[in-house]
Scaffold this active site. Sequence first.
Site, PDB file in Angstrom:
ATOM      1  CD  GLU A  89     -11.266 -13.454   4.062  1.00 21.41           C
ATOM      2  OE1 GLU A  89     -12.434 -13.883   4.062  1.00 21.41           O
ATOM      3  OE2 GLU A  89     -10.361 -13.951   3.395  1.00 21.41           O
ATOM      4  CB  CYS A 102      -3.282 -10.031   4.781  1.00 21.58           C
ATOM      5  SG  CYS A 102      -4.108  -9.705   3.245  1.00 21.58           S
ATOM      6  CB  CYS A 109     -13.564  -6.048  -4.288  1.00 20.22           C
ATOM      7  SG  CYS A 109     -12.459  -5.079  -5.343  1.00 20.22           S
ATOM      8  CB  CYS A 113      -9.980  -9.592 -10.391  1.00 22.23           C
ATOM      9  SG  CYS A 113      -9.367  -7.912 -10.235  1.00 22.23           S
ATOM     10  CB  CYS A 116     -10.342 -12.016  -7.013  1.00 24.78           C
ATOM     11  SG  CYS A 116     -10.396 -11.367  -5.339  1.00 24.78           S
ATOM     12  CB  CYS A 330      -7.738 -12.313  -1.691  1.00 25.53           C
ATOM     13  SG  CYS A 330      -8.505 -10.785  -1.971  1.00 25.53           S
TER      14      CYS A 330
HETATM   15  N1  SAH Z   1      -7.583  -5.114  -4.494  1.00 20.48           N
HETATM   16  C1  SAH Z   1      -6.191  -5.071  -4.282  1.00 20.48           C
HETATM   17  C2  SAH Z   1      -5.774  -5.668  -2.954  1.00 20.48           C
HETATM   18  C3  SAH Z   1      -6.484  -6.900  -2.517  1.00 20.48           C
HETATM   19  S1  SAH Z   1      -6.237  -8.342  -3.510  1.00 20.48           S
HETATM   20  C4  SAH Z   1      -5.459  -5.715  -5.422  1.00 20.48           C
HETATM   21  O1  SAH Z   1      -6.095  -6.335  -6.270  1.00 20.48           O
HETATM   22  O2  SAH Z   1      -4.245  -5.564  -5.491  1.00 20.48           O
HETATM   23  C5  SAH Z   1      -4.587  -8.796  -3.004  1.00 20.48           C
HETATM   24  C6  SAH Z   1      -3.871  -9.725  -3.981  1.00 20.48           C
HETATM   25  O3  SAH Z   1      -4.410 -11.050  -3.900  1.00 20.48           O
HETATM   26  C7  SAH Z   1      -4.002  -9.288  -5.422  1.00 20.48           C
HETATM   27  O4  SAH Z   1      -2.756  -9.307  -6.064  1.00 20.48           O
HETATM   28  C8  SAH Z   1      -4.942 -10.317  -5.969  1.00 20.48           C
HETATM   29  O5  SAH Z   1      -4.833 -10.421  -7.338  1.00 20.48           O
HETATM   30  C9  SAH Z   1      -4.540 -11.551  -5.205  1.00 20.48           C
HETATM   31  N2  SAH Z   1      -5.502 -12.668  -5.255  1.00 20.48           N
HETATM   32  C10 SAH Z   1      -6.840 -12.622  -5.354  1.00 20.48           C
HETATM   33  N3  SAH Z   1      -7.370 -13.873  -5.383  1.00 20.48           N
HETATM   34  C11 SAH Z   1      -6.323 -14.729  -5.298  1.00 20.48           C
HETATM   35  C12 SAH Z   1      -6.204 -16.160  -5.284  1.00 20.48           C
HETATM   36  N4  SAH Z   1      -7.274 -16.943  -5.328  1.00 20.48           N
HETATM   37  N5  SAH Z   1      -4.967 -16.711  -5.211  1.00 20.48           N
HETATM   38  C13 SAH Z   1      -3.864 -15.907  -5.121  1.00 20.48           C
HETATM   39  N6  SAH Z   1      -3.922 -14.567  -5.115  1.00 20.48           N
HETATM   40  C14 SAH Z   1      -5.133 -13.975  -5.211  1.00 20.48           C
HETATM   41 FE1  SF4 Z   2     -10.834  -6.606  -5.904  1.00 27.97          FE
HETATM   42 FE2  SF4 Z   2      -9.949  -9.098  -5.793  1.00 27.97          FE
HETATM   43 FE3  SF4 Z   2      -9.488  -7.632  -7.962  1.00 27.97          FE
HETATM   44 FE4  SF4 Z   2      -8.197  -7.050  -5.657  1.00 27.97          FE
HETATM   45  S1  SF4 Z   2      -8.015  -8.920  -6.866  1.00 27.97           S
HETATM   46  S2  SF4 Z   2      -9.215  -5.617  -7.077  1.00 27.97           S
HETATM   47  S3  SF4 Z   2      -9.808  -7.584  -4.170  1.00 27.97           S
HETATM   48  S4  SF4 Z   2     -11.518  -8.271  -7.220  1.00 27.97           S
END
Ligand code: SAH
Ligand code: SF4
Length: 340
Positions: A89, A102, A109, A113, A116, A330
Amino acid sequence: MENIYNLTIEQLEEYFLGIGEKKFKAIQTYSWLYEKRISSFDEMTDMKKSVIEKLNEDFTLESLKVIKVERDKEVNKYLFELYDGSLVESVLMRHDYGTSICVSSQVGCNMGCRFCESGRLKKVRDLKAYEMVLQILEVEKDIEKRISHVVIMGIGEPFDNYENVTNFIKIINHPKGLAIGSRHITVSTSGIVPKILEFADFPYQVNLAVSLHAPNDKIRNEIMPINKAYKIKDIIDALKIYYKKTNRRITFEYIMLDGINDSDKDAQELCNLLKDLNCYVNLIPYNETNNIQYKRSKNDRILKFYDIIKKNNVGVTIRREFGSKISAACGQLRSKKEEL
Ligand code: SAH
Ligand code: SF4
């Protein structure tokens, strides 16, 4: 057959030299692809027939399939299907200073995390550079406007797909490519230390954002498994080297999770950690999802956290919320689709 949007200008120059043509044909081709936006090589009226035939033999111009678009006043959200059926997306955001997109860098991934959606769905594969370029081209086609800013913050960990991501940056930054200024491009990483160091030598002035989300290893270990491999101190040390080499201010992303990382003590500890860096902190109100138990910090908590950082003279902003109504965080749209 290779997709033509995968090639940096140097790679395309090499291609033309390889087939006995002049190097400048690469620039000419870029201008057809990215300025005139052709959908077939046959439209390249200033090219010899033999060259067009060769391009037709060697490359495709195939785009991504748009599966779904959700539209709101400030945000559009696009779900794309790739050639192998994978879904990724992109999110388009309208700001007063322009429009930003974005972009996703992987299918799923592996960083896992806990908060996420993208991390819930394991990585299937890396995206090729052209699959990132085409996310932009398709969205620009839809809105009939040029996009001014690019953030690599969609699904995936860009530094787990370093070569494709850096090629992507080269392509979109090139004046005859998408001509997006390097200062308008941001890469966001969960903190892959060896790649931060490699990125310090990448000769493009792009912005780096680091998803920190915690002031100490104890909290970070709990929410980001990658922290077991690269501790906060390792990240900070790498960023000091990055700063020495690039002189570029670093952004830290910090998701506000209710009762997890949002106390006054956490804010103070964060300031102590960052005080020697030229950086600023972007506080992100967590976008809650159905599949994950974490809650967004209360608004007054976010404001208090913000105040503490500000009083410590560390730069801080609270991210404006975009599209939480249309599942714009994300990985959320893709994740909904996969559940159907
Ligand atoms: N993997 C990279 C880039 C993609 S995630 C990273 O982790 O930086 C981009 C951002 O979105 C990250 O800071 C991540 O922690 C955040 N993110 C993920 N899930 C989210 C959510 N449900 N609400 C707000 N931010 C979120
Ligand atoms: Fe991967 Fe989501 Fe963690 Fe970014 S925030 S590194 S997309 S699992």
